[in-house]
Write a protein that holds these residues in place. Structure first.
Motif, PDB file in Angstrom:
ATOM      1  N   VAL A   1     -39.829 -16.601 -39.518  1.00  0.00           N
ATOM      2  CA  VAL A   1     -39.426 -15.288 -38.982  1.00  0.00           C
ATOM      3  C   VAL A   1     -38.048 -14.914 -39.505  1.00  0.00           C
ATOM      4  O   VAL A   1     -37.806 -13.780 -39.946  1.00  0.00           O
ATOM      5  CB  VAL A   1     -39.432 -15.310 -37.434  1.00  0.00           C
ATOM      6  CG1 VAL A   1     -38.860 -14.016 -36.882  1.00  0.00           C
ATOM      7  CG2 VAL A   1     -40.843 -15.535 -36.912  1.00  0.00           C
ATOM      8  N   GLN A   2     -37.136 -15.852 -39.484  1.00  0.00           N
ATOM      9  CA  GLN A   2     -35.764 -15.605 -39.947  1.00  0.00           C
ATOM     10  C   GLN A   2     -35.747 -15.192 -41.420  1.00  0.00           C
ATOM     11  O   GLN A   2     -35.079 -14.210 -41.797  1.00  0.00           O
ATOM     12  CB  GLN A   2     -34.943 -16.880 -39.735  1.00  0.00           C
ATOM     13  CG  GLN A   2     -33.448 -16.707 -39.892  1.00  0.00           C
ATOM     14  CD  GLN A   2     -32.729 -17.999 -39.560  1.00  0.00           C
ATOM     15  OE1 GLN A   2     -33.066 -19.055 -40.089  1.00  0.00           O
ATOM     16  NE2 GLN A   2     -31.747 -17.929 -38.683  1.00  0.00           N
ATOM     17  N   GLU A   3     -36.502 -15.919 -42.243  1.00  0.00           N
ATOM     18  CA  GLU A   3     -36.538 -15.633 -43.676  1.00  0.00           C
ATOM     19  C   GLU A   3     -37.214 -14.300 -43.957  1.00  0.00           C
ATOM     20  O   GLU A   3     -36.743 -13.500 -44.780  1.00  0.00           O
ATOM     21  CB  GLU A   3     -37.281 -16.755 -44.396  1.00  0.00           C
ATOM     22  CG  GLU A   3     -37.223 -16.693 -45.913  1.00  0.00           C
ATOM     23  CD  GLU A   3     -35.838 -16.998 -46.457  1.00  0.00           C
ATOM     24  OE1 GLU A   3     -35.342 -16.164 -47.243  1.00  0.00           O
ATOM     25  OE2 GLU A   3     -35.254 -18.025 -46.095  1.00  0.00           O
ATOM     26  N   ALA A   4     -38.337 -14.042 -43.277  1.00  0.00           N
ATOM     27  CA  ALA A   4     -39.095 -12.821 -43.530  1.00  0.00           C
ATOM     28  C   ALA A   4     -38.299 -11.573 -43.149  1.00  0.00           C
ATOM     29  O   ALA A   4     -38.218 -10.615 -43.921  1.00  0.00           O
ATOM     30  CB  ALA A   4     -40.411 -12.859 -42.752  1.00  0.00           C
ATOM     31  N   VAL A   5     -37.701 -11.576 -41.966  1.00  0.00           N
ATOM     32  CA  VAL A   5     -36.938 -10.408 -41.513  1.00  0.00           C
ATOM     33  C   VAL A   5     -35.704 -10.208 -42.386  1.00  0.00           C
ATOM     34  O   VAL A   5     -35.329  -9.072 -42.716  1.00  0.00           O
ATOM     35  CB  VAL A   5     -36.555 -10.565 -40.026  1.00  0.00           C
ATOM     36  CG1 VAL A   5     -35.666  -9.398 -39.580  1.00  0.00           C
ATOM     37  CG2 VAL A   5     -37.803 -10.623 -39.164  1.00  0.00           C
ATOM     38  N   SER A   6     -35.079 -11.296 -42.800  1.00  0.00           N
ATOM     39  CA  SER A   6     -33.923 -11.192 -43.690  1.00  0.00           C
ATOM     40  C   SER A   6     -34.313 -10.548 -45.021  1.00  0.00           C
ATOM     41  O   SER A   6     -33.593  -9.684 -45.542  1.00  0.00           O
ATOM     42  CB  SER A   6     -33.333 -12.583 -43.926  1.00  0.00           C
ATOM     43  OG  SER A   6     -32.289 -12.532 -44.869  1.00  0.00           O
TER      44      SER A   6
END
Length: 354
Positions: free
Chosen positions: A258-263
């Motif tokens: 989630v962190q990587e995708a939203v970033s």
């Protein structure tokens, strides 16, 4: 147990004395019955048998006590040697005398001491090698992350700053002769500066990421999205259910995805809306992330970033299936399903999770 062994050892001497006395008495009786002119009477044979029995008993007590004392000393040395090994000490080897009864035991104990010492040296060597390897892996990871951030800064922020520099110089030249054209340049500069600011915030989130720590996956994602929402102008559409049956490692991987995708969306997609959904249904945890940005070609290796490769690897490590689809000028969505064992039917809603 040792007391029982000592008692049996001592009793063996007494039993030998009794059996020897009995055997001597039987021999005397056979002699009296078979001899024509015996040298002594039955009464004398009884007295002689009792005397021999007492003599053997006294001898047995003496030699039994003496040998038991010697055995106690040897066993105490063996016990002390083993105790030293247990406490992490390596005393000198026990002396082995080939004539003694405990020679084989002492030899085996000495071999055990050598084996334990070799194993400890091996463990220490492996520990040192593990430490060196860990430091090398950490150093390689730091270098790789620095290179990735340097590429991101060069590909996005530095180019935007260069564009701002060029456009500001042009606006200054146009300011007196063509105010309207200068105004258009300033509007474009404001737009570029907002994008650059978003890029920097996203990079800073990578350098100082929100940690899952003791939070549940649900609470961790909510904290992450709230922080991102407070620092960007994107509109977030969120539906997060509490999920069950995931291991701590699986929760950590999904949180990082989630962190990587939203970033990536904030930095590259030029999107206005970001949707994040987490649910559990039919034995699977379902994670869905989408945006309405410019899209890209997932099959183009040049377009596939480090972040996308990382998401695929994380999904594979926890037995999940990931699908990434994107259409130019319409957006991108990431769909991940991870199998879970057990779970609960009554899932909590996003509001109760947050």
């Amino acid at each position: 147990m040792m007391k029982g062994f000592k008692s049996a050892f001592f009793q063996s001497y007494l039993m030998n004395a009794l059996f020897s006395s009995l055997f001597f008495f039987i021999l005397l009786q056979v002699y009296l019955l078979t001899a024509e002119n015996p040298a002594f009477s039955i009464k004398t044979s009884l007295i002689l048998s009792v005397f021999v029995m007492l003599l053997l008993m006294v001898s047995s007590i003496y030699f039994g006590t003496r040998n038991l004392f010697i055995l106690n000393g040897k066993l105490a040395k063996i016990s002390g040697y083993i105790r030293s090994l247990r406490n992490g000490k390596f005393p000198d080897k026990l002396k082995v005398e080939h004539t003694e009864e405990t020679a084989r035991i002492i030899t085996e104990v000495n071999l055990l001491g050598e084996y334990v010492q070799e194993q400890i040296e091996l463990l220490q060597k492996m520990s040192n090698e593990k430490l060196v390897l860990s430091e090398q892996v950490h150093t390689a990871a730091v270098i790789e992350e620095r290179q990735r951030i340097a590429r991101d800064l060069h590909d996005a922020v530095s180019q935007q700053l260069f564009a701002l520099s060029m456009m500001s110089a042009t606006a200054i030249k146009l300011f007196d002769d063509s105010p309207e054209a200068a105004r258009e340049q300033l509007i474009q500069m404001a737009s570029i500066s907002v994008k650059a600011q978003g890029e920097m915030r996203a990079l800073l989130m990578h350098l100082r990421p929100v940690e899952l720590q003791k939070d549940s996956l649900c609470d961790g994602i909510i904290k992450l999205l709230r922080e991102l929402k407070s620092k960007t102008n994107h509109h977030f559409q969120v539906s997060i259910d509490e999920v069950f049956g995931l291991t701590k490692a699986a929760e950590e991987h999904l949180f990082r995805i989630v962190q990587e995708a939203v970033s990536n969306i904030i930095r590259h997609a030029e999107a206005g809306k970001i949707k994040v959904e987490l649910s559990e249904e039919e034995g699977y945890v379902h994670l869905f992330i989408s945006d309405d940005g410019k899209g890209f070609d997932p099959e183009d290796k040049k377009m596939v970033s480090y972040g996308i490769r990382s998401m695929k690897e994380r999904s594979k490590e926890i037995g999940g299936v990931i699908q990434i689809r994107s259409i130019y000028h319409e957006g991108t969505y990431i769909d991940i399903k991870v199998p879970v064992k057990g779970g609960k039917d009554d899932q909590n809603s996003f509001s109760s999770c947050g």
